[in-house]
Write a protein that holds these residues in place. Structure first.
Motif, short mmCIF file in Angstrom:
data_model
loop_
_atom_site.label_atom_id
_atom_site.label_comp_id
_atom_site.label_asym_id
_atom_site.label_seq_id
_atom_site.Cartn_x
_atom_site.Cartn_y
_atom_site.Cartn_z
N ASP A 107 0.82 -1.22 0.00
CA ASP A 107 0.00 0.00 0.00
C ASP A 107 0.85 1.26 0.00
O ASP A 107 0.33 2.36 0.19
N ARG A 110 -0.21 4.24 -2.38
CA ARG A 110 -1.49 4.82 -1.96
C ARG A 110 -1.32 5.63 -0.68
O ARG A 110 -1.80 6.76 -0.58
N ARG A 113 0.75 8.90 -1.35
CA ARG A 113 -0.06 9.89 -2.07
C ARG A 113 -1.12 10.50 -1.14
O ARG A 113 -1.35 11.71 -1.15
N THR A 129 6.40 -0.91 -3.83
CA THR A 129 5.62 -0.40 -4.94
C THR A 129 6.31 -0.79 -6.24
O THR A 129 7.46 -1.22 -6.23
N ASP A 133 4.80 2.99 -10.49
CA ASP A 133 4.11 3.78 -9.47
C ASP A 133 5.07 4.73 -8.76
O ASP A 133 4.71 5.86 -8.44
#
Length: 158
Positions: A107, A110, A113, A129, A133
């Motif tokens: 994660d 996510r 961000r 990641t 990404d």
């Protein structure tokens, strides 16, 4: 856990730790392995020779150091011993930093961000990641950086 001596395309030899030989190949394939000296991602295993003790009927001037890998050639600025000492210090600094960081697993993009966009409180995190990404995060101004050394995930420990 295995220790590999690696060498980049510019000749720097350095040591790195991996969970297995397969982990090295997987991380290299994902673009996560790079030379800590010059940043080159063109890295391969350095030629190594095991430290082999003398025959039982011969006296050795220096005692064998077990089966520790010994690089057959060095390159770059500094001896292999100096590079290993520097990498050891780097590993200690990274471990100290990670003690205050939350592992968020896959994660990571996510979570990073969401913190950047103000949807979550900021805190130190680390995780996994994809290279794509990670590039998108950087392009969008999200402050991220790869860890210099591999991290052994807790769920893989005995």
């Amino acid at each position: 856990m295995i220790v590999l001596d690696l060498k980049c395309d510019t000749g720097h030899v350095f040591e790195a730790w991996f969970g297995s030989s397969g982990d090295f190949e997987e991380q290299k394939g994902r673009g996560l392995v790079e030379c800590p000296i010059c940043g080159s991602q063109k890295v391969g295993k350095a030629l190594m020779a095991p430290a082999v003790g003398a025959k039982g009927n011969r006296k050795s001037d220096t005692p064998a150091k077990g089966n520790a890998p010994v690089p057959m050639q060095s390159g770059g600025e500094g001896s292999p011993a100096e590079m290993k000492a520097l990498l050891s210090k780097l590993a200690e600094a990274q471990a100290k930093m990670l003690e205050k960081s939350d592992y968020v697993g896959k994660d990571f993009a996510r979570e990073a961000r969401a913190m950047h966009d103000g949807q979550q409180d900021e805190r130190p995190i680390h995780g996994e990641t994809t290279l794509d990404d990670a590039k998108k995060l950087v392009e969008d101004g999200v402050p991220v950086a790869p860890l210099p050394l591999p991290v052994r995930r807790r769920e893989r420990e005995n």
